[in-house]
Design a protein around this motif. Structure first.
Motif, PDB file in Angstrom:
ATOM      1  N   LEU A  12      -0.051  12.272   4.132  1.00 41.17           N
ATOM      2  CA  LEU A  12      -0.001  10.852   4.460  1.00 41.17           C
ATOM      3  C   LEU A  12      -0.916  10.507   5.634  1.00 41.17           C
ATOM      4  O   LEU A  12      -1.701   9.554   5.560  1.00 41.17           O
ATOM      5  CB  LEU A  12       1.436  10.437   4.762  1.00 41.17           C
ATOM      6  N   ASP A  13      -0.831  11.249   6.717  1.00 38.97           N
ATOM      7  CA  ASP A  13      -1.690  10.972   7.870  1.00 38.97           C
ATOM      8  C   ASP A  13      -3.162  11.177   7.527  1.00 38.97           C
ATOM      9  O   ASP A  13      -4.031  10.412   7.957  1.00 38.97           O
ATOM     10  CB  ASP A  13      -1.306  11.875   9.046  1.00 38.97           C
ATOM     11  N   LYS A  16      -4.451   8.145   5.488  1.00 37.00           N
ATOM     12  CA  LYS A  16      -4.693   6.973   6.333  1.00 37.00           C
ATOM     13  C   LYS A  16      -5.979   7.132   7.122  1.00 37.00           C
ATOM     14  O   LYS A  16      -6.775   6.189   7.236  1.00 37.00           O
ATOM     15  CB  LYS A  16      -3.505   6.757   7.274  1.00 37.00           C
ATOM     16  N   VAL A  43      -0.560   4.243   0.039  1.00 39.36           N
ATOM     17  CA  VAL A  43      -0.172   4.737   1.358  1.00 39.36           C
ATOM     18  C   VAL A  43       1.089   4.021   1.852  1.00 39.36           C
ATOM     19  O   VAL A  43       2.030   4.645   2.347  1.00 39.36           O
ATOM     20  CB  VAL A  43      -1.330   4.553   2.360  1.00 39.36           C
ATOM     21  N   ARG A  44       1.105   2.675   1.716  1.00 42.66           N
ATOM     22  CA  ARG A  44       2.278   1.908   2.156  1.00 42.66           C
ATOM     23  C   ARG A  44       3.533   2.342   1.411  1.00 42.66           C
ATOM     24  O   ARG A  44       4.626   2.437   1.995  1.00 42.66           O
ATOM     25  CB  ARG A  44       2.049   0.412   1.911  1.00 42.66           C
ATOM     26  N   GLU A  47       4.734   5.654   2.807  1.00 36.07           N
ATOM     27  CA  GLU A  47       5.334   5.417   4.119  1.00 36.07           C
ATOM     28  C   GLU A  47       6.741   4.848   3.967  1.00 36.07           C
ATOM     29  O   GLU A  47       7.658   5.211   4.716  1.00 36.07           O
ATOM     30  CB  GLU A  47       4.474   4.451   4.924  1.00 36.07           C
ATOM     31  N   TYR A  48       6.901   3.957   3.038  1.00 33.20           N
ATOM     32  CA  TYR A  48       8.201   3.307   2.791  1.00 33.20           C
ATOM     33  C   TYR A  48       9.231   4.318   2.299  1.00 33.20           C
ATOM     34  O   TYR A  48      10.397   4.293   2.721  1.00 33.20           O
ATOM     35  CB  TYR A  48       7.996   2.198   1.763  1.00 33.20           C
ATOM     36  N   ASN A  50       9.179   7.638   2.746  1.00 33.08           N
ATOM     37  CA  ASN A  50       9.389   8.727   3.693  1.00 33.08           C
ATOM     38  C   ASN A  50       8.942   8.328   5.097  1.00 33.08           C
ATOM     39  O   ASN A  50       7.944   8.835   5.613  1.00 33.08           O
ATOM     40  CB  ASN A  50       8.602   9.978   3.250  1.00 33.08           C
ATOM     41  N   PRO A  51       9.658   7.415   5.726  1.00 27.84           N
ATOM     42  CA  PRO A  51       9.212   6.914   7.031  1.00 27.84           C
ATOM     43  C   PRO A  51       9.239   7.953   8.141  1.00 27.84           C
ATOM     44  O   PRO A  51       8.532   7.811   9.142  1.00 27.84           O
ATOM     45  CB  PRO A  51      10.208   5.784   7.317  1.00 27.84           C
ATOM     46  N   THR A  54       5.960  12.818   7.395  1.00 24.50           N
ATOM     47  CA  THR A  54       4.607  12.600   6.870  1.00 24.50           C
ATOM     48  C   THR A  54       3.939  13.895   6.418  1.00 24.50           C
ATOM     49  O   THR A  54       2.791  13.877   6.015  1.00 24.50           O
ATOM     50  CB  THR A  54       3.721  11.941   7.945  1.00 24.50           C
TER      51      THR A  54
END
Length: 215
Positions: A12-13, A16, A43-44, A47-48, A50-51, A54
């Motif tokens: 995820l990171d 981004k 990506v959003r 994030e949603y 797995n807040p 990451t």
């Protein structure tokens, strides 16, 4: 977007960072729609889901040619995503053109111009007043039309992500409530058809402020 490897699974990171390094694609180009309306929503979405973690989730971006518009790996389970854009693409392109020329653009109303795409006369246009009900009625129509376009057997087993513009009205508790009412209304109408095709339906605002899902 040659710097994006569409055969690779990104953390995820890492995803981004890769997107943020790309200059914004030109409005109207295929790369623009893929970047803003498929890659960033993917990506959003992750994030949603797995807040707080990451590192254990991954995603694979679309190349614009596969049947899916993105893939996620969640708990080692592969899930394909199909995105649909609940935005009037032509109007949005002209709005961005107005922004580039005049430094500002009306947020809601339909733009007026003359000529052809590459030889367009676009006069400066002032913002008209719309009340919240009018804005939500327009959004409701765009979301309904978008969902209708994706009720096709070829997407069976995927998740559906409905991407919409959530910059207007400004974010507030009331705005979130209005967006949820629109999503609930559309899901009620198409519950049977969507349930037969998609494992999950998500409504994703382009700013990332609003996301809601239905199983």
């Amino acid at each position: 977007m040659q710097s994006i490897d569409t055969a690779k699974y990104y953390g995820l990171d890492e995803a981004k960072t890769a997107l943020e390094a790309i200059p914004d694609p030109k409005p109207g180009a295929q790369e623009h729609n893929i970047y803003f309306y498929e890659m960033w929503p993917l990506v959003r979405l992750l994030e949603y889901l797995n807040p707080d973690d990451t590192h254990s989730v991954k995603l694979r971006f679309s190349d614009g040619k596969r049947n899916d518009d993105g893939i996620i790996l969640l708990n080692n389970i592969k899930q394909e995503i199909q995105f649909v854009l609940a935005i009037d693409g032509q109007q949005e392109n002209i709005r961005m053109e107005h922004q580039k020329i005049y430094g500002r653009a009306p947020a809601v109303q339909d733009m007026e111009w003359s000529g052809k795409k590459w030889d367009r006369v676009l006069p400066e246009q002032n913002t008209m007043a719309f009340d919240r009900t009018e804005i939500m009625d327009k959004l409701k129509s765009l979301v309904q039309n978008a969902v209708q376009r994706k009720i096709k057997k070829q997407y069976c087993g995927m998740w559906l992500g409905v991407v919409f513009e959530d910059h207007t009205p400004l974010a507030s508790e009331k705005t979130i409530q209005n967006y949820t009412e629109v999503c609930d209304w559309v899901m009620k109408i198409y519950k049977k058809q969507l349930g037969e095709l998609f494992k999950k339906v998500l409504f994703i605002g382009t700013s990332g402020t609003y996301i809601k899902h239905y199983d």
